[in-house]
Design an enzyme around this catalytic site. Structure first.
Site, PDB file in Angstrom:
ATOM      1  CB  SER A 117      -0.869  -0.007   1.254  1.00 43.46           C
ATOM      2  OG  SER A 117      -1.511   1.231   1.409  1.00 43.46           O
ATOM      3  CE1 TYR A 141      -3.993  -1.848   5.151  1.00 45.85           C
ATOM      4  CE2 TYR A 141      -3.230   0.332   4.480  1.00 45.85           C
ATOM      5  CZ  TYR A 141      -3.673  -0.936   4.156  1.00 45.85           C
ATOM      6  OH  TYR A 141      -3.783  -1.303   2.839  1.00 45.85           O
ATOM      7  CE  LYS A 145      -1.876  -4.318   3.430  1.00 42.52           C
ATOM      8  NZ  LYS A 145      -2.242  -5.542   2.726  1.00 42.52           N
TER       9      LYS A 145
END
Ligand code: NAD
Length: 321
Positions: A117, A141, A145
């Site tokens: 991402s 988050y 990743k």
């Protein structure tokens, strides 16, 4: 050759699975349907309903379907929510990745394409993000990743894993009439749900240092994205070199204000969005190039902004609309 698509019942995973099938590559899906929908899995593709946290199921799926590579799309993607649910986010995005890699290693599966991402960059202070822009994730988050990418690198060193991570920017649109983004947090679904409920959509911040005061983002069409996964899988199958990571960005910034205008045009519903406060940590602008992916993964923007908005709206309303 059969590729396992984790999260293949989700918005992006189902497009990736379709693209594999269209390319004549065998596919099998594992999905726990936590956010995905069974009907999003293309006809004829086996769906194993399970979490990838269950390594036994992953190993069994590899054996039963003769899996030779994995496109790892499954994940918990709500960056904002991840701040209040860090342990859940790490379990879904880091522990699950470790379980998956262990099963692959145990069964001799040595190829992975990973859904990473733009969130690994955080809020970069640059006009055009490249793969070398410093990584400074600003949420659990984004951190999860980046750790996923590190796990792949470490398994390459330890066991010869061949892999690449695709860092998506803002994925929108629909490449098939019945699959759409069901996220309650992403811009397009939020605006569509407000309009379908007869409410005025709200956007976060109108006083950024951008031409119209709203955030500038990099929107890419999900069908273009899916094709680059197939190209990556093919390169890995052919033993061709790949970068450890590719940005999938358009090189073009589009403001949230411009998106609102495009949505009003596509839906035929005139509206002026309400301007709410800024969301903490939201950069004014984040735009990436995709030169490396264009060189290696057939990455290009085959769709206009209008296509992205119209296809997303048509898919959300469904065939009966
Ligand atoms: N949508 C975007 O703009 C965007 C941007 C960057 C990265 N990504 C990444 O792309 C991936 C897919 O995103 P999406 O928009 O399709 O989201 P999505 O929620 O529609 O898809 C995720 C899929 O994974 C499944 N899943 C989740 N945890 C699972 C688990 N433990 N085991 C098995 N299945 C599981 C869900 O049921 C769902 O079908 C995610 O990893 C996300 O972080 C998305």
């Amino acid at each position: 050759m059969t590729w396992l698509v984790t999260g293949g019942a989700g918005y992006i995973g189902s497009h990736v699975t379709r693209a594999l099938v269209d390319a004549g590559i065998g596919a099998v899906v594992i999905d726990d349907l936590s956010t995905g929908r069974e009907q999003f899995v293309p006809d004829g593709v086996p769906l194993v309903r399970s979490s990838i946290l269950d390594g036994g199921v992953v190993s069994d799926t590899i054996d039963r379907h003769g899996v030779t590579g994995v496109i790892h799309v499954a994940g918990y993607k709500y960056a904002g929510v991840s701040v209040s649910r860090p342990l859940h986010t790490y379990e879904q995005n880091v522990t699950a990745m470790a379980v998956l890699l262990a099963a692959m290693s145990d069964r001799g599966v040595d190829r992975m394409v990973f859904s990473s991402s733009a969130a690994v960059y955080g809020t970069p202070d640059t006009d055009l993000v490249t793969e070398d822009t410093p990584k400074n994730p600003q949420s659990p988050y984004g951190e999860s990743k980046l750790i996923g990418e590190w796990l792949l690198r470490d398994m390459e060193v330890a066991g010869g894993l061949r892999h690449t991570s695709l860092r998506y920017f803002n994925v929108v649109g629909s490449g098939t009439p019945d699959v759409y983004d069901v996220s309650p947090h992403n811009l397009f679904p939020l605006v569509f749900e407000a309009l379908l409920d007869g409410k005025v959509p709200r956007i976060n911040g109108g006083d950024y240092a951008t031409p119209d005061g709203t955030n500038v983002r990099d929107y890419i069409h999900v069908a273009d994205l899916a094709l680059s996964h197939v190209a990556a899988a093919r390169r890995l199958d052919a033993g061709e070199p790949v970068e450890r990571a590719y940005n999938l960005g358009s090189g073009e910034g589009v403001s949230v204000g411009e998106i609102m205008t495009a949505i009003a045009d596509a839906t035929g519903i005139p509206f002026t969005p309400e301007i709410g406060p800024r969301r903490p940590g939201d950069p004014a602008r984040i735009v990436a190039g995709g030169a490396l992916a264009t060189r290696d993964l057939d990455w290009r923007m085959r769709h206009s902004l209008r296509d992205m908005v119209q296809s997303a709206w048509d898919a959300r309303r469904g065939p009966s609309a």
